[in-house]
Design an enzyme around this catalytic site. Structure first.
Site, PDB file in Angstrom:
ATOM      1  CD  GLU A 174      -3.210   0.948   2.454  1.00 15.30           C
ATOM      2  OE1 GLU A 174      -3.454   0.265   3.834  1.00 15.30           O
ATOM      3  OE2 GLU A 174      -3.838   1.338   2.301  1.00 15.30           O
ATOM      4  N   GLY A 203      -8.538   4.854   7.242  1.00 21.45           N
ATOM      5  CA  GLY A 203     -10.063   4.793   8.067  1.00 21.45           C
ATOM      6  C   GLY A 203      -8.826   4.224   8.958  1.00 21.45           C
ATOM      7  CB  ALA A 204      -8.486   0.636   8.695  1.00 18.08           C
ATOM      8  CB  SER A 205      -3.431   1.313   7.927  1.00 20.02           C
ATOM      9  OG  SER A 205      -3.601   1.519   6.771  1.00 20.02           O
ATOM     10  CB  THR A 206      -2.026   6.253   8.579  1.00 19.21           C
ATOM     11  OG1 THR A 206      -0.997   7.426   7.716  1.00 19.21           O
ATOM     12  CG2 THR A 206      -0.648   6.390   9.989  1.00 19.21           C
ATOM     13  CD  GLN A 207      -0.828   2.573   4.468  1.00 18.72           C
ATOM     14  OE1 GLN A 207      -1.108   2.143   5.185  1.00 18.72           O
ATOM     15  NE2 GLN A 207      -1.555   3.652   3.478  1.00 18.72           N
TER      16      GLN A 207
HETATM   17  O1  LIG Z   1     -15.077  13.678   2.639  1.00 19.32           O
HETATM   18  C1  LIG Z   1     -14.477  13.568   3.538  1.00 19.32           C
HETATM   19  N1  LIG Z   1     -14.446  14.117   4.439  1.00 19.32           N
HETATM   20  C2  LIG Z   1     -13.770  13.571   5.301  1.00 19.32           C
HETATM   21  N2  LIG Z   1     -13.287  12.426   5.853  1.00 19.32           N
HETATM   22  C3  LIG Z   1     -13.073  11.531   4.491  1.00 19.32           C
HETATM   23  C4  LIG Z   1     -13.680  12.267   3.161  1.00 19.32           C
HETATM   24  N3  LIG Z   1     -14.084  10.935   2.188  1.00 19.32           N
HETATM   25  C5  LIG Z   1     -12.980   9.952   3.292  1.00 19.32           C
HETATM   26  N4  LIG Z   1     -13.297  10.569   4.116  1.00 19.32           N
HETATM   27  C6  LIG Z   1     -12.243   9.318   5.001  1.00 19.32           C
HETATM   28  O2  LIG Z   1     -11.198   8.882   4.024  1.00 19.32           O
HETATM   29  C7  LIG Z   1     -10.529   7.939   4.838  1.00 19.32           C
HETATM   30  C8  LIG Z   1     -10.929   6.523   3.909  1.00 19.32           C
HETATM   31  O3  LIG Z   1     -10.068   5.462   4.566  1.00 19.32           O
HETATM   32  P1  LIG Z   1     -10.385   4.275   3.538  1.00 19.32           P
HETATM   33  O4  LIG Z   1     -11.413   3.610   3.142  1.00 19.32           O
HETATM   34  O5  LIG Z   1      -9.296   4.353   1.941  1.00 19.32           O
HETATM   35  O6  LIG Z   1      -9.245   3.491   4.661  1.00 19.32           O
HETATM   36  P2  LIG Z   1      -8.209   2.015   4.663  1.00 19.32           P
HETATM   37  O7  LIG Z   1      -7.433   2.330   3.183  1.00 19.32           O
HETATM   38  O8  LIG Z   1      -7.732   2.646   5.973  1.00 19.32           O
HETATM   39  O9  LIG Z   1      -9.053   0.648   4.357  1.00 19.32           O
HETATM   40  C9  LIG Z   1     -12.025   7.197   5.605  1.00 19.32           C
HETATM   41  O10 LIG Z   1     -11.439   7.138   7.328  1.00 19.32           O
HETATM   42  C10 LIG Z   1     -13.004   8.007   5.113  1.00 19.32           C
HETATM   43  O11 LIG Z   1     -14.349   8.578   6.274  1.00 19.32           O
HETATM   44 CA   LIG Z   2      -7.304   3.909   1.179  1.00 21.53          CA
END
Ligand SMILES: O=c1[nH]cnc2c1ncn2[C@@H]1O[C@H](COP(=O)(O)OP(=O)(O)O)[C@@H](O)[C@H]1O
Ligand SMILES: [Ca+2]
Length: 500
Positions: A174, A203-207
């Site tokens: 990722e 939402g669940a991880s950061t890189q």
């Molecule tokens: O318009 C927005 N405002 C604030 N946060 C957003 C918006 N659109 C998406 N997000 C957030 O961006 C993040 C996207 O994370 P993702 O679903 O890609 O998770 P992951 O990469 O950890 O699997 C989530 O926390 C989601 O709530």
């Molecule tokens: Ca993502």
């Protein structure tokens, strides 16, 4: 007429215009064939397509990429043609109803069928990569995660595209593919200025991913690439549970001391939420995650009252506690005993980094001190005032921007040890040249071998020049043929007369 004269008359080569026309045609054909061979491409550009599904923890996006068929190995040629946001939550939320995970993709995949020309369907690869939401589900319940992946696989196989697999990608993939995307789109691989680092907040991880010349003390956090004739040693690390939704759970967990006999009367006075914010929440719904382990099942049956007090300084202090910096087994760590060399160069920060900072109107033109002032003012704003000011913004997002923005600054400063200068070198970005920054493009480029290890030969002419030259030469041939016909048919000079 003597014999010598007759030969002169019958041999058309002795006429200068026919000789000139024929030579013209021959020269044009030779040039055309030579250029076509060197350029090695047909006159008409054809586009090819690829589909990548980003199955994130919060939602799924379907990206369609396109590139000129003959230029797939050149840097910067692949671009995003279309993106579709799947309705509903991420695929991991269907753990108890897996068949719905596959169904949820239908609308966007039908759209893909319409977007990509029919004759290309069968050769268009489709990849699905799931990230931290599915990593967490797999940790919690392996069978559930297998069922969800089987469901999306079944759904994707019903389409006329070339299905290439659905899998949970690793945190390193990722990070590394996000870095490839950013540098590919910015065409940095062939520039002397070097590459830029990539920061992805989900939402669940950061890189965090960047090129480092330092010794890599933990092999798991290092990846080597050879791209377009250059070698890159990357540092990359993915922090599971440190995406903005999961880290909020970690933070809230720290704010509540579990008691053996918990009641429904617990009130959480939260400095990261706005004054006037007052919502009853259920322990189960807030703390149902493998990232949070403090509460027992019986404790989770209770409700608590989440009350905002809007105090940025206290919020910042409390957030710092989610980073464990008390122990480091290497010469340098970011946090939680994870090795990290000092950050270097520019950074592109995307996904939730952008969503949050864009809403708060914090850019890298603001100094770190100014960014904190903006956040301070936002966090102290009463909840009612905010709701009136932003009626169209989802309440969950609106309520959490103070926490998320403060977390972002703390992650960079206290977590990754960004200085005020590193902050200035960090851009919050959503897209680069109309293609979204994220891991999906890099993932597809890698799996389709579209980034060569060595720099490909540059064509003799740019495509525009090639097409123009071919057109001019074709016209020249046509003109020569017409001229030749005219002169060949027209009676001219005494020799012609004698033939008749
Ligand atoms: O318009 C927005 N405002 C604030 N946060 C957003 C918006 N659109 C998406 N997000 C957030 O961006 C993040 C996207 O994370 P993702 O679903 O890609 O998770 P992951 O990469 O950890 O699997 C989530 O926390 C989601 O709530
Ligand atoms: Ca993502």
């Amino acid at each position: 007429m003597d014999e010598q004269q007759e030969m002169k008359v019958k041999n058309p080569w002795h006429r200068p215009h026919i000789f000139l026309a024929t030579t013209g045609i021959a020269v044009a054909i030779i040039i055309m064939v030579s250029i076509a061979v060197v350029q090695n491409k047909p006159l008409h550009q054809k586009y090819k397509y690829g589909i990548v599904l980003d199955a994130g923890s919060s939602h799924t996006s379907v990206y369609i990429y396109e590139w000129p068929a003959e230029k797939e190995n050149n840097t910067g040629m692949v671009r995003q043609k279309h993106a579709c946001s799947v309705k509903g939550k991420g695929i991991s939320s269907y753990s108890k109803t897996p068949e719905k995970a596959g169904e949820s993709l239908k609308e966007c995949m039908d759209e893909a069928k319409k977007t990509i020309p029919k004759h290309r369907h069968h050769e268009t690869p489709v990849y699905l990569g799931a990230t931290a939401g599915m990593r967490l589900l797999k940790m919690e319940n392996d069978v559930d995660s297998i069922n969800v992946l089987a469901s999306v696989e079944k759904s994707l196989q019903t389409y006329p595209f070339s299905y290439q697999g659905a899998r949970i990608i690793t945190g390193q993939e990722e990070g590394a593919f996000g870095w490839i995307t950013v540098n590919y789109l910015s065409e940095n691989f062939r520039k002397a200025t070097g590459t830029e680092g990539a920061l992805d907040l989900g939402g669940a991880s950061t890189q965090i991913t960047f090129v480092s010349g330092q010794k890599m003390e933990s092999p798991d956090d290092s990846i080597d690439f050879r791209l377009y004739g250059n070698d890159y040693r990357l540092y990359t690390h993915s922090f599971l549970c440190y995406g903005k939704d999961q880290v909020l759970k970690l933070y809230l967990e720290q704010q509540i001391q579990p008691k053996p006999n918990m009641t429904d009367n617990i009130i959480l006075e939260d400095p990261c939420f706005h004054p006037g914010y007052n919502v009853a929440k259920n322990f189960q719904s807030v703390f149902d995650s493998p990232c949070v382990k403090k509460f027992t099942n019986s404790q989770k049956e209770h409700n608590f009252r989440h009350r905002g007090i809007g105090n940025w300084t206290k919020c910042n202090e409390a957030i710092k506690k989610v980073f464990n910096t008390s122990h480091c087994r290497y010469s340098r760590c970011s946090f939680n005993d994870v090795f990290q060399p000092p950050v270097q160069g520019k950074f592109g920060a995307f996904s939730a980094y952008f969503f949050v900072m864009n809403f708060l109107k914090v850019t890298n033109y603001h100094s770190l001190v100014e960014a904190k002032k903006i956040l301070d003012a936002y966090c102290t704003t009463p909840w009612d005032t905010l709701k009136q000011k932003h009626p169209d913004v989802k309440e969950k997002y609106l309520a959490e921007y103070c926490f998320s923005g403060t977390y972002i600054i703390s992650l960079l400063e206290d977590g990754y040890k960004f200085t005020a200068d590193d902050w200035k070198n960090t851009k919050f970005i959503k897209t680069i040249k109309d293609s979204e920054a994220g891991w999906t493009l890099g993932y597809m480029l890698n799996l389709t071998n579209m980034i060569p290890a060595e720099a490909p030969d540059t064509p003799l002419l740019p495509h525009g020049g090639y097409v123009s030259l071919m057109t001019v030469l074709s016209l020249l041939i046509i003109v020569c043929i017409i001229l030749g016909c005219i002169f060949f048919r027209r009676p001219s000079g005494p020799a012609h007369k004698e033939i008749i």
